[in-house]
Motif scaffolding. Sequence first.
Motif, PDB file in Angstrom:
ATOM      1  N   SER A   7      -1.131  -1.396  -5.133  1.00  0.00           N
ATOM      2  CA  SER A   7      -1.372  -2.416  -6.223  1.00  0.00           C
ATOM      3  C   SER A   7      -1.106  -3.718  -6.087  1.00  0.00           C
ATOM      4  CB  SER A   7      -0.714  -1.692  -7.428  1.00  0.00           C
ATOM      5  OG  SER A   7      -1.202  -0.382  -7.711  1.00  0.00           O
ATOM      6  N   LEU A   8       0.213  -4.069  -4.961  1.00  0.00           N
ATOM      7  CA  LEU A   8       0.432  -5.243  -4.770  1.00  0.00           C
ATOM      8  C   LEU A   8      -0.643  -6.148  -4.339  1.00  0.00           C
ATOM      9  CD1 LEU A   8       3.940  -4.575  -3.014  1.00  0.00           C
ATOM     10  CD2 LEU A   8       3.556  -5.239  -5.388  1.00  0.00           C
ATOM     11  N   PRO A   9      -0.482  -7.562  -4.583  1.00  0.00           N
ATOM     12  CA  PRO A   9      -1.506  -8.329  -4.308  1.00  0.00           C
ATOM     13  C   PRO A   9      -1.648  -8.438  -2.861  1.00  0.00           C
ATOM     14  CG  PRO A   9      -0.151  -9.479  -5.753  1.00  0.00           C
ATOM     15  CD  PRO A   9       0.494  -8.396  -5.562  1.00  0.00           C
ATOM     16  N   VAL A  10      -2.873  -8.627  -2.017  1.00  0.00           N
ATOM     17  CA  VAL A  10      -2.934  -8.679  -0.701  1.00  0.00           C
ATOM     18  C   VAL A  10      -1.979  -9.563   0.137  1.00  0.00           C
ATOM     19  CG1 VAL A  10      -4.606  -8.940   1.465  1.00  0.00           C
ATOM     20  CG2 VAL A  10      -5.312  -7.849  -0.847  1.00  0.00           C
ATOM     21  N   TYR A 198      15.667  -1.802 -21.182  1.00  0.00           N
ATOM     22  CA  TYR A 198      15.143  -2.547 -20.410  1.00  0.00           C
ATOM     23  C   TYR A 198      15.263  -1.910 -18.974  1.00  0.00           C
ATOM     24  CZ  TYR A 198      16.039  -6.391 -23.590  1.00  0.00           C
ATOM     25  OH  TYR A 198      16.313  -6.926 -25.069  1.00  0.00           O
ATOM     26  N   PRO A 199      14.572  -0.739 -18.851  1.00  0.00           N
ATOM     27  CA  PRO A 199      14.667  -0.131 -17.372  1.00  0.00           C
ATOM     28  C   PRO A 199      13.646  -0.817 -16.646  1.00  0.00           C
ATOM     29  CG  PRO A 199      13.315   1.091 -19.140  1.00  0.00           C
ATOM     30  CD  PRO A 199      13.820   0.137 -19.857  1.00  0.00           C
ATOM     31  N   SER A 200      12.684  -1.844 -17.221  1.00  0.00           N
ATOM     32  CA  SER A 200      11.763  -2.374 -16.113  1.00  0.00           C
ATOM     33  C   SER A 200      12.806  -3.585 -15.350  1.00  0.00           C
ATOM     34  CB  SER A 200      11.017  -3.326 -16.816  1.00  0.00           C
ATOM     35  OG  SER A 200      11.478  -4.257 -17.666  1.00  0.00           O
ATOM     36  N   MET A 201      13.983  -3.508 -15.342  1.00  0.00           N
ATOM     37  CA  MET A 201      14.773  -4.429 -14.699  1.00  0.00           C
ATOM     38  C   MET A 201      14.825  -3.892 -13.179  1.00  0.00           C
ATOM     39  SD  MET A 201      16.109  -7.389 -15.785  1.00  0.00           S
ATOM     40  CE  MET A 201      17.610  -7.608 -14.685  1.00  0.00           C
ATOM     41  N   GLY A 202      14.646  -2.442 -13.174  1.00  0.00           N
ATOM     42  CA  GLY A 202      14.556  -1.912 -11.824  1.00  0.00           C
ATOM     43  C   GLY A 202      13.255  -2.027 -11.157  1.00  0.00           C
ATOM     44  N   ARG A 203      12.081  -2.683 -11.419  1.00  0.00           N
ATOM     45  CA  ARG A 203      11.018  -2.364 -11.134  1.00  0.00           C
ATOM     46  C   ARG A 203      10.837  -3.417  -9.814  1.00  0.00           C
ATOM     47  NH1 ARG A 203       7.113  -1.932 -16.628  1.00  0.00           N
ATOM     48  NH2 ARG A 203       7.897   0.156 -17.215  1.00  0.00           N
ATOM     49  N   GLY A 204      11.500  -4.213  -9.615  1.00  0.00           N
ATOM     50  CA  GLY A 204      11.393  -5.039  -8.398  1.00  0.00           C
ATOM     51  C   GLY A 204      10.377  -6.499  -8.811  1.00  0.00           C
ATOM     52  N   GLY A 205      10.466  -6.603  -9.854  1.00  0.00           N
ATOM     53  CA  GLY A 205       9.731  -7.964 -10.333  1.00  0.00           C
ATOM     54  C   GLY A 205      10.495  -8.736 -11.216  1.00  0.00           C
TER      55      GLY A 205
END
Length: 205
Positions: A7-10, A198-205
């Motif tokens: 799902s990451l950009p090319v 804020y579990p999204s803090m661990g999403r790498g973004g």
Amino acid sequence: AGVDWESLPVDARAAAKLLVLDTLVCIVAGTAVEPRTSRLTAAMLRTAGVGRSAVAGEAERMDAATAAALNSEFGGALSAQESLFFSHTANLHLATALAVAEQEGRSGVDVLEAFVAGFEVSGALHLARRPPLPPQTPVAEFQPSRNEYMTIGAAVAAAVALGEDEATVAHALSIAAALAPGDGGKVAPLAVVGHCDYPSMGRGG
């Protein structure tokens, strides 16, 4: 944990692959730095455990913690690894991702996802603490970075390599923030964030 390689950009995937290859070269080259390498390796091997993680220049595999520590040190021995505004974090995150993934029998894609997650978290924290100066700024005005946030990124990389869920990654981030060396007063507040909503803090973004 919210990181999906496909799902990451090319262009992001291409940059990540290039950075991984560059860092691997730095790790291998760093093994030739003596007497640092032999002394460090001898000291670490005294307490190393049996495992499945590889160490550059060593025939025997060992536990993930020892492998990550040694490979990370090798990667920074020449100070030739990447530099996101003088942050130098790729060696730690790749060494951690590789060691944990090998120990757990994870795939190459898992390594890439873990590396990207750790690198992005560290990069975001680094830039938040010290925004980039204008392009014309003399090099002398750049202050050495205090890289306690690297510990946080490495914890994220390890958790993602293990395939942990978002809540577990958030807890790993929180613990790392609380225990990070250096100027803990500016990093420790993240420990509170990690235990809130804020579990999204661990999403790498």
